[in-house]
Design an enzyme around this catalytic site. Sequence first.
Site, PDB file in Angstrom:
ATOM      1  N   ASP A 127       0.834  -1.202   0.000  1.00 55.19           N
ATOM      2  CA  ASP A 127       0.000   0.000   0.000  1.00 55.19           C
ATOM      3  C   ASP A 127       0.862   1.242   0.000  1.00 55.19           C
ATOM      4  O   ASP A 127       0.487   2.293  -0.517  1.00 55.19           O
ATOM      5  CB  ASP A 127      -0.902   0.008   1.245  1.00 55.19           C
ATOM      6  CG  ASP A 127      -1.862  -1.155   1.232  1.00 55.19           C
ATOM      7  OD1 ASP A 127      -2.498  -1.375   0.190  1.00 55.19           O
ATOM      8  OD2 ASP A 127      -1.928  -1.886   2.234  1.00 55.19           O
ATOM      9  N   GLU A 133       1.312 -12.946   4.147  1.00 57.92           N
ATOM     10  CA  GLU A 133       2.273 -12.258   3.267  1.00 57.92           C
ATOM     11  C   GLU A 133       3.581 -12.057   4.012  1.00 57.92           C
ATOM     12  O   GLU A 133       4.663 -12.368   3.509  1.00 57.92           O
ATOM     13  CB  GLU A 133       1.730 -10.900   2.819  1.00 57.92           C
ATOM     14  CG  GLU A 133       0.634 -10.976   1.789  1.00 57.92           C
ATOM     15  CD  GLU A 133       0.091  -9.608   1.448  1.00 57.92           C
ATOM     16  OE1 GLU A 133      -0.023  -8.767   2.351  1.00 57.92           O
ATOM     17  OE2 GLU A 133      -0.225  -9.375   0.268  1.00 57.92           O
ATOM     18  N   LYS A 148       1.594  -2.654   4.338  1.00 63.54           N
ATOM     19  CA  LYS A 148       0.832  -3.649   3.588  1.00 63.54           C
ATOM     20  C   LYS A 148      -0.422  -4.023   4.362  1.00 63.54           C
ATOM     21  O   LYS A 148      -0.566  -3.664   5.529  1.00 63.54           O
ATOM     22  CB  LYS A 148       1.688  -4.901   3.329  1.00 63.54           C
ATOM     23  CG  LYS A 148       2.747  -4.676   2.244  1.00 63.54           C
ATOM     24  CD  LYS A 148       3.609  -5.904   2.005  1.00 63.54           C
ATOM     25  CE  LYS A 148       2.801  -7.108   1.614  1.00 63.54           C
ATOM     26  NZ  LYS A 148       1.916  -6.879   0.448  1.00 63.54           N
ATOM     27  N   GLY A 149      -1.322  -4.712   3.687  1.00 60.09           N
ATOM     28  CA  GLY A 149      -2.529  -5.159   4.362  1.00 60.09           C
ATOM     29  C   GLY A 149      -3.812  -4.630   3.777  1.00 60.09           C
ATOM     30  O   GLY A 149      -4.897  -4.880   4.284  1.00 60.09           O
ATOM     31  N   GLY A 150      -3.692  -3.890   2.660  1.00 61.00           N
ATOM     32  CA  GLY A 150      -4.892  -3.389   1.999  1.00 61.00           C
ATOM     33  C   GLY A 150      -5.866  -4.518   1.657  1.00 61.00           C
ATOM     34  O   GLY A 150      -7.072  -4.337   1.644  1.00 61.00           O
ATOM     35  N   GLY A 151      -5.271  -5.693   1.398  1.00 59.38           N
ATOM     36  CA  GLY A 151      -6.105  -6.843   1.062  1.00 59.38           C
ATOM     37  C   GLY A 151      -6.333  -7.776   2.238  1.00 59.38           C
ATOM     38  O   GLY A 151      -6.831  -8.889   2.071  1.00 59.38           O
TER      39      GLY A 151
HETATM   40  O1  DER Z   1      -2.772  -6.361   0.919  1.00 60.43           O
HETATM   41  C1  DER Z   1      -1.643  -6.178   0.488  1.00 60.43           C
HETATM   42  O2  DER Z   1      -0.614  -6.109   1.191  1.00 60.43           O
HETATM   43  C2  DER Z   1      -1.520  -5.938  -0.987  1.00 60.43           C
HETATM   44  O3  DER Z   1      -0.241  -6.275  -1.434  1.00 60.43           O
HETATM   45  C3  DER Z   1      -1.802  -4.472  -1.193  1.00 60.43           C
HETATM   46  O4  DER Z   1      -1.105  -3.759  -0.242  1.00 60.43           O
HETATM   47  C4  DER Z   1      -1.406  -3.962  -2.544  1.00 60.43           C
HETATM   48  O5  DER Z   1      -2.485  -4.202  -3.359  1.00 60.43           O
HETATM   49  P1  DER Z   1      -2.564  -3.530  -4.810  1.00 60.43           P
HETATM   50  O6  DER Z   1      -1.348  -4.063  -5.563  1.00 60.43           O
HETATM   51  O7  DER Z   1      -3.865  -4.036  -5.363  1.00 60.43           O
HETATM   52  O8  DER Z   1      -2.522  -2.051  -4.624  1.00 60.43           O
END
Ligand code: DER
Length: 235
Positions: free
Chosen positions: A86, A115, A106-109
């Site tokens: 992110d 991870e 990280k962690g958007g998903g």
């Molecule tokens: O969740 C995550 O860590 C993903 O890697 C996220 O941070 C990046 O997602 P994107 O490539 O769709 O922006």
Amino acid sequence: GGSEDQKRRAGERAAARVDDGAVVGLGTGSTAAHAIRELGERVDAGLDVVGVPTSFASRELAREVGVPLADLDAVDGVDVAIDGADQVVGVHSDDETGAASSVLVKGGGAAHAREKLVDAAADAFHVVADPSKLAASVSVPVPVEVLPAARTVVADAVRDRGGDPSLRRADRKDGPVVTDNGNLVLDCTFDAVDDPRALATALSTTPGVVEHGLFVDLADTVHVGTDDGVDVHDL
Ligand code: DER
């Protein structure tokens, strides 16, 4: 956010450098998805790789494109991990001499627990990103995966450190997002993160925290997809 072409260039470049016979950590998110698709193309062309997925989503995509899979406990180490972010703090795409960053958010998903496990286990961890992910400091919420029962006490601990925690709500499900591990996510906004390493340690030592989205000193490179190509920075 960046363009899909920028994400694709970054993902494909990172996938192109994977050696035959490698065990590859398969990251989560739309940018890492381009790397997984490219690996699928290379497998069709004869590449011998084994992918270790970091989420249900990355496992699903890998199967769809034909990347052979194994669990982390079934391989003898991970040679390389490719994953998105992110935010990548401190790297300036136009400044080759800039001090390289070693802090990612990280962690958007909501996949950051597995991870971090796979990314940290890898001998080499390549971040794939578009320019919109580059920042001078942490300026997006820090996702924190918590045991469901720990939600309120972790929220209190985050507030004690000046953060503003909010439970991540699901879009097409009543109630909160539930991670692949059966836990909840608090997205924690901090006005300023002057010392990401100290915050990372504080979160990691808070009872009830399963994993947080500050990846400190884990990434080896960041591949930044631009409109003209890919800038690769060593971290
Ligand atoms: O969740 C995550 O860590 C993903 O890697 C996220 O941070 C990046 O997602 P994107 O490539 O769709 O922006």
